[in-house]
Design a protein around this motif. Structure first.
Motif, PDB file in Angstrom:
ATOM      1  N   ALA A  45       0.838  -1.288  -0.040  1.00  0.00           N
ATOM      2  CA  ALA A  45      -0.024   0.009   0.052  1.00  0.00           C
ATOM      3  C   ALA A  45       0.971   1.227  -0.031  1.00  0.00           C
ATOM      4  N   GLU A  99      -3.640   8.144  -4.791  1.00  0.00           N
ATOM      5  CA  GLU A  99      -4.880   7.583  -4.076  1.00  0.00           C
ATOM      6  C   GLU A  99      -4.566   6.423  -3.022  1.00  0.00           C
ATOM      7  N   ARG A 109      -7.287   5.393  -0.644  1.00  0.00           N
ATOM      8  CA  ARG A 109      -8.161   4.047  -0.968  1.00  0.00           C
ATOM      9  C   ARG A 109      -7.892   3.062   0.144  1.00  0.00           C
ATOM     10  N   VAL A 110      -6.726   2.775   0.497  1.00  0.00           N
ATOM     11  CA  VAL A 110      -6.088   1.751   1.269  1.00  0.00           C
ATOM     12  C   VAL A 110      -7.068   1.945   2.664  1.00  0.00           C
ATOM     13  N   LEU A 152      -9.960   2.131   3.137  1.00  0.00           N
ATOM     14  CA  LEU A 152     -11.022   1.470   2.809  1.00  0.00           C
ATOM     15  C   LEU A 152     -11.063  -0.095   3.327  1.00  0.00           C
ATOM     16  N   VAL A 153      -9.573  -0.458   3.696  1.00  0.00           N
ATOM     17  CA  VAL A 153      -9.483  -1.953   3.792  1.00  0.00           C
ATOM     18  C   VAL A 153     -10.239  -2.178   5.435  1.00  0.00           C
ATOM     19  N   PHE A 212     -13.626  -2.745   5.250  1.00  0.00           N
ATOM     20  CA  PHE A 212     -13.796  -3.848   4.484  1.00  0.00           C
ATOM     21  C   PHE A 212     -13.392  -5.062   5.421  1.00  0.00           C
ATOM     22  N   ALA A 257     -12.091  -6.511  -4.664  1.00  0.00           N
ATOM     23  CA  ALA A 257     -12.186  -5.181  -3.745  1.00  0.00           C
ATOM     24  C   ALA A 257     -10.825  -4.771  -3.255  1.00  0.00           C
ATOM     25  N   THR A 258      -9.985  -5.677  -2.801  1.00  0.00           N
ATOM     26  CA  THR A 258      -8.706  -5.223  -2.148  1.00  0.00           C
ATOM     27  C   THR A 258      -7.796  -4.592  -3.238  1.00  0.00           C
ATOM     28  N   MET A 279      -8.812  -1.467  -4.014  1.00  0.00           N
ATOM     29  CA  MET A 279      -8.574  -0.222  -2.726  1.00  0.00           C
ATOM     30  C   MET A 279      -7.010   0.020  -2.783  1.00  0.00           C
TER      31      MET A 279
END
Length: 440
Positions: free
Chosen positions: A186, A193, A196-197, A199-200, A203, A246-247, A250
């Protein structure tokens, strides 16, 4: 796709599967895990031989992306199976000893790995020195849980106290390694961006709080697991692929999503279901994982290895082996495990297998490794995996006992002995078959 591409793709798949099975069978005859032969097959088909002419002829540029796509699917399913194999119950009742061995098996090689990274940076220049150092340290710290499980099963050690300790330790080391790799990946990806990480975290929470109960509700009803119909297996595969997608979206790697979906699969009362899923996944990965070895091998060119590369390889091997052995041994001994089983545990923790190749692949994609260093690290993974069997045979010439009531031991029960018979040191079952994940 053109007709020519289809022809080459099908012919390449047939060749890859043939060589993987042949060299895997040869590895078994030499009392090695099949993954040793399969990794070797990938290297032999790569540019190392005949100045790359063989690789260019068999795997032209217009076919390689197709093979890479198949390899990615195979790795995603493999990582799901790794998560599926990690049984939470292996960690119960082994707290202090597992913690001591896992800390030693992780922190010591990680520490000496940082020193190795400093040495390698003088030859392999990088724009991201911190990420490079952490990645190299992580790469020499990893243990391959799947191949370790296969070795234990092949040598009739799975149900011994030593086997339980090894599985529990490897499970902890694996989880820590994947989490650390996620952080490194990451930190170097995504450009602007990186947000976005973040969001893990939600999740993971959704997977644990929502998805896991739903899976248990539909797959385990009133203590009875559902029959694994093609429909239910399709649901599982959809979940794996969506979680991986999904990952990846992210800013993480898709392997983390696939691994996480395996972790949240039902455990209690679902052993038969897990075995059934694992068996079907194995049928798919039997074809697709050898493709990954070849895709990885196409990036390994050892033909130009000279004195400088050999010196680097010697340093990598020294750090990888000494760090794992020394750290695991000290951690286990500190918690009261006798010397001989501590040596056996250290040998088991030194195996790396496909797990190492996946981590190295992430490093290559992220630009942390160049192809020269990548090749040397792949060679290290091959050698350290091949070392495990002979070292265990050497250790088990005498009985290995874990006495009752030792500090940090596994709890009550009689002393657990590891037999010194040939049957306990590597004979395979009569079918010669592999477990869903343990084959690699």
């Amino acid at each position: 796709m053109t007709s020519h591409q289809v022809q080459l793709l099908l012919a390449d798949l047939a060749l890859i599967l043939f060589l993987a099975r042949m060299l895997g069978a040869l590895a078994l005859k030499l009392r090695q895990p099949p993954v040793v032969g399969e990794i070797l097959a990938g290297i032999l088909l790569g540019p190392t031989l005949f100045d790359g002419m063989l690789a260019e002829t068999l795997f032209p540029a217009d076919v390689r992306p197709l093979l890479t796509a198949l390899a990615n699917i195979g790795v995603a399913l493999f990582m799901f199976a790794v998560g599926l194999e990690i049984d939470h119950s292996t960690l119960r009742g082994r707290g202090r000893l597992t913690a001591g061995a896992a800390v030693g098996s992780t922190l010591v090689p990680f520490g000496v790995g940082l020193a190795l990274a400093y040495y390698l940076m003088r030859v392999h220049h990088t724009d991201q020195p911190v990420a490079f150092a952490v990645f190299i340290a992580l790469a020499v710290s990893v243990t391959a849980f799947p191949v370790l499980a296969r070795i234990l099963a092949d040598r009739n050690l799975s149900r011994t106290a030593l086997g339980g300790i090894a599985l529990a330790t490897a499970a902890v080391v694996d989880i820590v390694a994947w989490a650390a790799l996620a952080a490194v990946q990451a930190s170097v990806g995504g450009g602007g961006e990186h947000w976005r990480v973040a969001l893990v975290i939600p999740f993971i929470a959704v997977m644990l709080v929502v998805v896991r109960p739903l899976l248990r509700r539909f797959l385990v009803r009133e203590g009875q697991t559902a029959v694994l119909t093609p429909g239910w297996f399709s649901v599982v595969l959809i979940g794996v692929l969506c979680s991986g997608a999904a990952t990846e979206a992210m800013g993480m790697h898709y392997i983390f999503g696939a691994f996480l979906f395996g972790i949240v699969m039902p455990r209690e009362g679902a052993l038969e279901l897990r075995d059934a899923i694992g068996g079907r996944v194995q049928h798919i990965t039997t074809l697709l994982l050898p493709v990954y070895f070849v895709v990885a091998g196409l990036k390994v060119d050892l033909s130009g290895v000279g004195a400088s590369e050999l010196t680097q390889f010697a340093a990598i091997m020294l750090v990888a082996v000494a760090g794992k052995f020394g750290g695991t041994y000290l951690g286990a001994r500190f918690q009261g495990l006798p010397a001989r089983p501590s040596v056996a545990l250290s040998a088991l923790m030194n195996t790396r297998g496909l797990t190492e190749l996946i981590i190295l692949g992430v490093g290559l994609e992220a630009g942390l490794l160049n192809e020269s260093l990548y090749g040397l690290m792949v060679a290290m993974a091959l050698v350290t995996t091949a070392m495990t069997g002979p070292l265990l045979t050497l250790v088990f010439r005498k009985k290995v006992e874990i006495p009752q009531g030792r500090p940090g031991g596994t709890g009550g029960g009689a002393a657990a002995a590891v037999p010194d018979t040939p049957d306990a040191i590597g004979d395979r079952d009569s079918r010669g078959e592999n477990h869903a994940v343990g084959r690699t």
